[in-house]
Design a protein around this motif. Structure first.
Motif, PDB file in Angstrom:
ATOM      1  N   GLY A  14       0.785  -1.224   0.000  1.00 25.28           N
ATOM      2  CA  GLY A  14       0.000   0.000   0.000  1.00 25.28           C
ATOM      3  C   GLY A  14       0.820   1.278   0.000  1.00 25.28           C
ATOM      4  O   GLY A  14       0.262   2.372   0.009  1.00 25.28           O
ATOM      5  N   THR A  15       2.144   1.163  -0.011  1.00 28.13           N
ATOM      6  CA  THR A  15       3.011   2.340  -0.002  1.00 28.13           C
ATOM      7  C   THR A  15       2.973   3.058  -1.338  1.00 28.13           C
ATOM      8  O   THR A  15       3.161   2.446  -2.391  1.00 28.13           O
ATOM      9  N   LEU A  16       2.751   4.356  -1.281  1.00 24.75           N
ATOM     10  CA  LEU A  16       2.651   5.194  -2.473  1.00 24.75           C
ATOM     11  C   LEU A  16       4.002   5.312  -3.175  1.00 24.75           C
ATOM     12  O   LEU A  16       5.008   5.620  -2.543  1.00 24.75           O
ATOM     13  N   VAL A  17       4.007   5.053  -4.483  1.00 27.87           N
ATOM     14  CA  VAL A  17       5.235   5.240  -5.271  1.00 27.87           C
ATOM     15  C   VAL A  17       5.028   6.220  -6.423  1.00 27.87           C
ATOM     16  O   VAL A  17       5.984   6.716  -7.000  1.00 27.87           O
ATOM     17  N   GLY A  18       3.771   6.497  -6.758  1.00 29.31           N
ATOM     18  CA  GLY A  18       3.512   7.408  -7.864  1.00 29.31           C
ATOM     19  C   GLY A  18       2.025   7.627  -8.072  1.00 29.31           C
ATOM     20  O   GLY A  18       1.192   7.137  -7.300  1.00 29.31           O
ATOM     21  N   ILE A  19       1.726   8.372  -9.105  1.00 28.09           N
ATOM     22  CA  ILE A  19       0.335   8.591  -9.492  1.00 28.09           C
ATOM     23  C   ILE A  19       0.303   8.702 -11.012  1.00 28.09           C
ATOM     24  O   ILE A  19       1.190   9.300 -11.622  1.00 28.09           O
ATOM     25  N   ILE A  20      -0.689   8.069 -11.611  1.00 30.66           N
ATOM     26  CA  ILE A  20      -0.833   8.127 -13.060  1.00 30.66           C
ATOM     27  C   ILE A  20      -2.115   8.878 -13.377  1.00 30.66           C
ATOM     28  O   ILE A  20      -3.149   8.662 -12.743  1.00 30.66           O
ATOM     29  N   SER A  21      -2.010   9.789 -14.327  1.00 32.60           N
ATOM     30  CA  SER A  21      -3.156  10.625 -14.671  1.00 32.60           C
ATOM     31  C   SER A  21      -3.602  10.354 -16.100  1.00 32.60           C
ATOM     32  O   SER A  21      -2.875   9.751 -16.896  1.00 32.60           O
ATOM     33  N   LEU A  22      -4.771  10.834 -16.410  1.00 32.77           N
ATOM     34  CA  LEU A  22      -5.280  10.734 -17.768  1.00 32.77           C
ATOM     35  C   LEU A  22      -4.329  11.444 -18.736  1.00 32.77           C
ATOM     36  O   LEU A  22      -4.095  10.973 -19.846  1.00 32.77           O
ATOM     37  N   ALA A  23      -3.737  12.547 -18.288  1.00 32.97           N
ATOM     38  CA  ALA A  23      -2.764  13.259 -19.137  1.00 32.97           C
ATOM     39  C   ALA A  23      -1.541  12.391 -19.408  1.00 32.97           C
ATOM     40  O   ALA A  23      -1.011  12.395 -20.526  1.00 32.97           O
TER      41      ALA A  23
END
Length: 150
Positions: free
Chosen positions: A104-113
């Motif tokens: 569950g550790t955050l490594v990133g975020i992916i967006s529609l862009a």
């Protein structure tokens, strides 16, 4: 994906979350358990702040992130295929997905862009995804699907 995204804590004021969004020029901030524990426990969007705080006449300086964040977070893993993220966005009508490790550790975020700019995705498919996630909804950023959540 954007690696190591800025995040906030559940007890942060919504004003702090809004300031983070302004500084990073984004409409979303992942919410993690604590400064030392980067496990994703929620996500807060500009829409959450607007509908859950401002429209309700609440004070952004005293209202906390946990009061308006989405606690049911749709996630993907670092090794997931890009089409899986696209599928999750379409199915849940969301524009951004935190990328987390198995714990569950955050490594990133992916967006529609990010997806629209990826060379592996047909531009028409990116447009279809945008159309799918943009369908009107009375909810703020609440995911619609019941599976693929952390």
């Amino acid at each position: 994906m954007t690696k190591d995204p800025d995040c906030c804590l559940p007890n942060d004021s919504v004003q702090k979350a809004a300031k983070i969004m302004k500084i990073i020029d984004a409409g979303v901030v992942p919410v993690v358990a604590s400064g030392l524990d980067q496990k994703v426990i929620g996500i807060v969007t500009d829409r959450d702040l607007c509908l859950g705080v401002i429209a309700e006449g609440r004070d952004p300086g005293t209202a906390t992130v946990k009061e308006c964040m989405t606690g049911r977070v749709i996630i993907c893993r670092p090794n997931d295929e890009l089409h899986h993220a696209v599928h999750l966005m379409e199915k849940n009508q969301i524009r951004r997905i935190p990328v987390v490790e198995d714990d569950g550790t955050l490594v990133g975020i992916i967006s529609l862009a990010d997806i629209a700019q990826a060379k592996m995705v047909d531009p028409a498919k990116a447009g279809d995804t945008l159309k799918g996630v943009s369908e009107p909804s009375v909810d703020a950023s609440k995911p619609r699907a019941e599976e693929d959540k952390y």
